[in-house]
Design an enzyme around this catalytic site. Structure first.
Site, PDB file in Angstrom:
ATOM      1  CB  SER A   1      -0.976   0.006   1.183  1.00 17.59           C
ATOM      2  OG  SER A   1      -0.307   0.191   2.400  1.00 17.59           O
TER       3      SER A   1
ATOM      4  CG  HIS B   1       9.382   1.742  12.123  1.00 16.16           C
ATOM      5  ND1 HIS B   1       9.596   0.387  11.948  1.00 16.16           N
ATOM      6  CD2 HIS B   1       9.100   1.916  13.438  1.00 16.16           C
ATOM      7  CE1 HIS B   1       9.464  -0.225  13.110  1.00 16.16           C
ATOM      8  NE2 HIS B   1       9.154   0.681  14.033  1.00 16.16           N
TER       9      HIS B   1
ATOM     10  CD  GLU C   1      27.163  -0.359   9.255  1.00 15.07           C
ATOM     11  OE1 GLU C   1      27.423  -1.353   9.952  1.00 15.07           O
ATOM     12  OE2 GLU C   1      28.022   0.420   8.814  1.00 15.07           O
TER      13      GLU C   1
ATOM     14  CG  ASP D   1      13.156   0.069  12.453  1.00 12.83           C
ATOM     15  OD1 ASP D   1      13.157   0.140  11.211  1.00 12.83           O
ATOM     16  OD2 ASP D   1      12.576  -0.840  13.072  1.00 12.83           O
TER      17      ASP D   1
ATOM     18  CD  GLU E   1       2.887   3.022   7.697  1.00 16.15           C
ATOM     19  OE1 GLU E   1       3.439   2.521   6.721  1.00 16.15           O
ATOM     20  OE2 GLU E   1       2.510   2.347   8.671  1.00 16.15           O
TER      21      GLU E   1
END
Ligand code: GAR
Length: 192
Positions: free
Chosen positions: A19, A112, A145, A148, A177
């Protein structure tokens, strides 16, 4: 990290429903879009987002993730071949290695479903509800690295109601989002 200029060739990496991919494609088709989506990659053969990319005539590839090194080597080749300037992770559920991030050497964004730095990793909505948080939300950040953990580009919050379940909160956050991912891209590229 290399700097960017002009309309950016963008690759979107997915693992499932897609989505956020849809919202990015929609944005890329607007007159003022700063990106052109040239490639969609999924590590999951059955990802719904791949069907959507197919129907939308967007170059799309499934790469088997049997091991990180072979996945990333193939991905790097494809990114080069398609002159990709920007990667957007959109529900991509694998962690990219530091070596891949350094070799690509251009921005990688991720979306996220939490107000980072809270709730890195999985199951964000239930964790926010269990902790009786008043707010949840979504974050777009640069990928580094650590999981999140990269620089936050944009974040937007949503109120958690007493009546919310993990599912209802997921729905509300997903709406956010879809709004903030294109905005975060504009913010990132405008600061270039
Ligand atoms: C989205 O909620 C996205 O934020 C999340 O997966 C979902 C994918 O939905 N990503 C992560 O949890 C990554 N850590 P979509 O496939 O419909 O865009």
């Amino acid at each position: 990290m290399e700097k960017l200029s002009g309309k950016k060739n963008t690759a979107v990496l997915i693992s499932g429903r897609g989505s956020n991919l849809r919202s990015l494609v929609k944005y890329s088709k607007t007159k003022k879009s700063l990106i052109r989506i040239v490639l969609v990659v999924s590590n999951n053969f059955s990802a719904k987002g791949l069907d959507y990319a197919n129907k939308s005539n967007i170059n799309n590839v499934f790469i088997k993730h049997s091991n990180k090194k072979s996945f990333e080597d193939r991905l790097l080749k494809l990114l080069k071949k398609n002159n990709v300037d920007l990667i957007c992770l959109a529900g991509f559920m694998k962690i990219l290695s530091g070596s891949f991030i350094r070799k690509f050497n251009k921005p990688i964004l991720n979306i996220h479903p939490s107000l980072l730095p809270k709730y890195k990793g999985l199951n964000t909505h239930n964790r926010a509800i269990q902790n009786k948080d008043n707010y949840s939300g979504a974050t777009v950040h640069i990928v580094n690295e650590k999981l999140d953990s990269g620089k936050i580009i944009l974040q937007k919050k949503v109120k958690i109601l007493k009546s919310d379940s993990g599912k209802s909160l997921e729905k509300k956050v997903l709406k956010i989002e879809h709004k903030i991912y294109p905005r975060a891209i504009i913010k990132l590229l405008a600061s270039d």
